[in-house]
Design an enzyme around this catalytic site. Structure first.
Site, PDB file in Angstrom:
ATOM      1  N   LYS A 173      -1.768   2.446  10.376  1.00  0.00           N
ATOM      2  CA  LYS A 173      -2.326   1.462   9.440  1.00  0.00           C
ATOM      3  C   LYS A 173      -3.265   2.190   8.489  1.00  0.00           C
ATOM      4  O   LYS A 173      -4.145   2.943   8.920  1.00  0.00           O
ATOM      5  CB  LYS A 173      -3.091   0.412  10.233  1.00  0.00           C
ATOM      6  CG  LYS A 173      -3.947  -0.507   9.386  1.00  0.00           C
ATOM      7  CD  LYS A 173      -4.565  -1.547  10.286  1.00  0.00           C
ATOM      8  CE  LYS A 173      -5.646  -2.310   9.587  1.00  0.00           C
ATOM      9  NZ  LYS A 173      -6.196  -3.374  10.417  1.00  0.00           N
TER      10      LYS A 173
HETATM   11  C1  R5P Z   1     -10.814  -2.525  10.726  1.00  0.00           C
HETATM   12  O1  R5P Z   1     -10.912  -1.425  11.219  1.00  0.00           O
HETATM   13  C2  R5P Z   1     -10.057  -3.552  11.383  1.00  0.00           C
HETATM   14  O2  R5P Z   1      -9.006  -2.976  12.108  1.00  0.00           O
HETATM   15  C3  R5P Z   1      -9.492  -4.650  10.523  1.00  0.00           C
HETATM   16  O3  R5P Z   1      -8.675  -5.392  11.333  1.00  0.00           O
HETATM   17  C4  R5P Z   1      -8.711  -4.150   9.349  1.00  0.00           C
HETATM   18  O4  R5P Z   1      -9.551  -3.594   8.409  1.00  0.00           O
HETATM   19  C5  R5P Z   1      -7.754  -5.181   8.721  1.00  0.00           C
HETATM   20  O5  R5P Z   1      -8.367  -6.261   8.282  1.00  0.00           O
HETATM   21  P1  R5P Z   1      -8.661  -6.526   6.753  1.00  0.00           P
HETATM   22  O6  R5P Z   1      -7.340  -6.911   6.141  1.00  0.00           O
HETATM   23  O7  R5P Z   1      -9.638  -7.648   6.779  1.00  0.00           O
HETATM   24  O8  R5P Z   1      -9.181  -5.269   6.131  1.00  0.00           O
END
Ligand code: R5P
Length: 269
Positions: A173
């Site tokens: 990710k």
């Molecule tokens: C951050 O480290 C977390 O894994 C969040 O879940 C991630 O950033 C994804 O969420 P968002 O779309 O709110 O950035």
């Protein structure tokens, strides 16, 4: 690939489209009561029918998600720091593999902080988690976390994603950036993108669209869904971008149509 490992991955990245919409709700592990997640079960429950995968911490999973629900879980298993602590990168592994198995997870997610003072620690966290995951057939999602001082460009994110894949992450990710296709090309495993801070719905749909068109297999989106003025309409529009390749105008129109139909029924705040 081992049958169990492949089966779990196929629950996350859907074989019919090769794509996934992951709903990230793990923010509290370092942010505390994040806007929209104060009452996590109330936020998560209406969104579950639209999520291919849910990404919570084990605390939220046990307290706020009905075990009868049929959604694969990618469990956040790194942490140990906070937004007010001395170093955001100072993470360890926070869940024993036995508990991840007990929770019947389809994947485990851990952050790496490449270029930070805790780079080595977070990369060896990843290798330890990959070893445990390989033993039991559970894929690891590496999350390329960025500090305020890191530039989110293709060179840096390409470096992070490639290292994560080299160390054994089954998928990664990361953040969308200019020249994202270069990040995709140099990463041998599938990439999903984070949504990041809340932005206007049309911009978030554009972000998802650009990432998919550049080769991402999906999104792992949190705030741009659950902080939307209509979270169900938003996740539905994101799904259409990810699984049906609709363009941004069509997706925004879909969002607005669903929003006007639902009134304020699905609003989180
Ligand atoms: C951050 O480290 C977390 O894994 C969040 O879940 C991630 O950033 C994804 O969420 P968002 O779309 O709110 O950035």
């Amino acid at each position: 690939m081992d049958w169990g490992m492949q089966n779990r991955l196929s629950r996350i990245i859907k074989p019919d489209t090769g794509r996934t919409v992951m709903l990230a709700v793990d923010h509290g592990y370092f942010l505390g009561p994040t806007t929209g997640l104060e009452d996590a079960s109330k936020t998560i429950e209406p969104l579950l029918p639209y999520a291919d995968t849910l990404m919570p911490t084990r605390g939220v999973l046990r307290a706020s998600v009905d075990p009868d629900v049929d959604v694969p879980i990618v469990l956040r298993v790194s942490g140990g720091q906070s937004i007010v602590g001395p170093a955001l990168s100072d993470e360890g592994i926070t869940v024993a593999i036995e508990d991840a198995i007990r929770l019947n997870v389809s994947g485990m997610a851990l952050s790496i902080y490449v270029g930070s003072e805790h780079e080595h620690q977070t990369l060896t966290n990843l290798t330890k988690l990959v070893d445990a995951g390989e033993k039991y057939g559970i894929p690891v999602l590496a999350v390329t976390a960025v500090g305020r001082e890191m530039t989110r460009d293709a060179r840096y994110l390409g470096l992070c994603c490639r290292i994560a894949a080299e160390l054994g992450a089954k998928f990664v990710k990361t953040y969308y950036c200019e020249d994202f296709d270069k990040v995709v090309e140099s990463c041998p495993v599938p990439l999903v993108i984070a949504g990041g801070k809340k932005i206007p719905e049309r911009d978030a749909l554009q972000l998802a669209y650009d990432a998919i068109q550049s080769g991402a297999v999906g999104v792992d989106m949190g705030r741009n869904i659950f902080q939307s003025e209509d979270p169900v309409a938003m996740i539905s529009a994101v799904r259409a971008v990810v699984h049906e390749n609709i363009n941004v105008d069509e997706a925004f129109e879909l969002f607005n149509n669903l929003k006007s139909k639902s009134g304020s029924a699905s609003k989180v705040h």
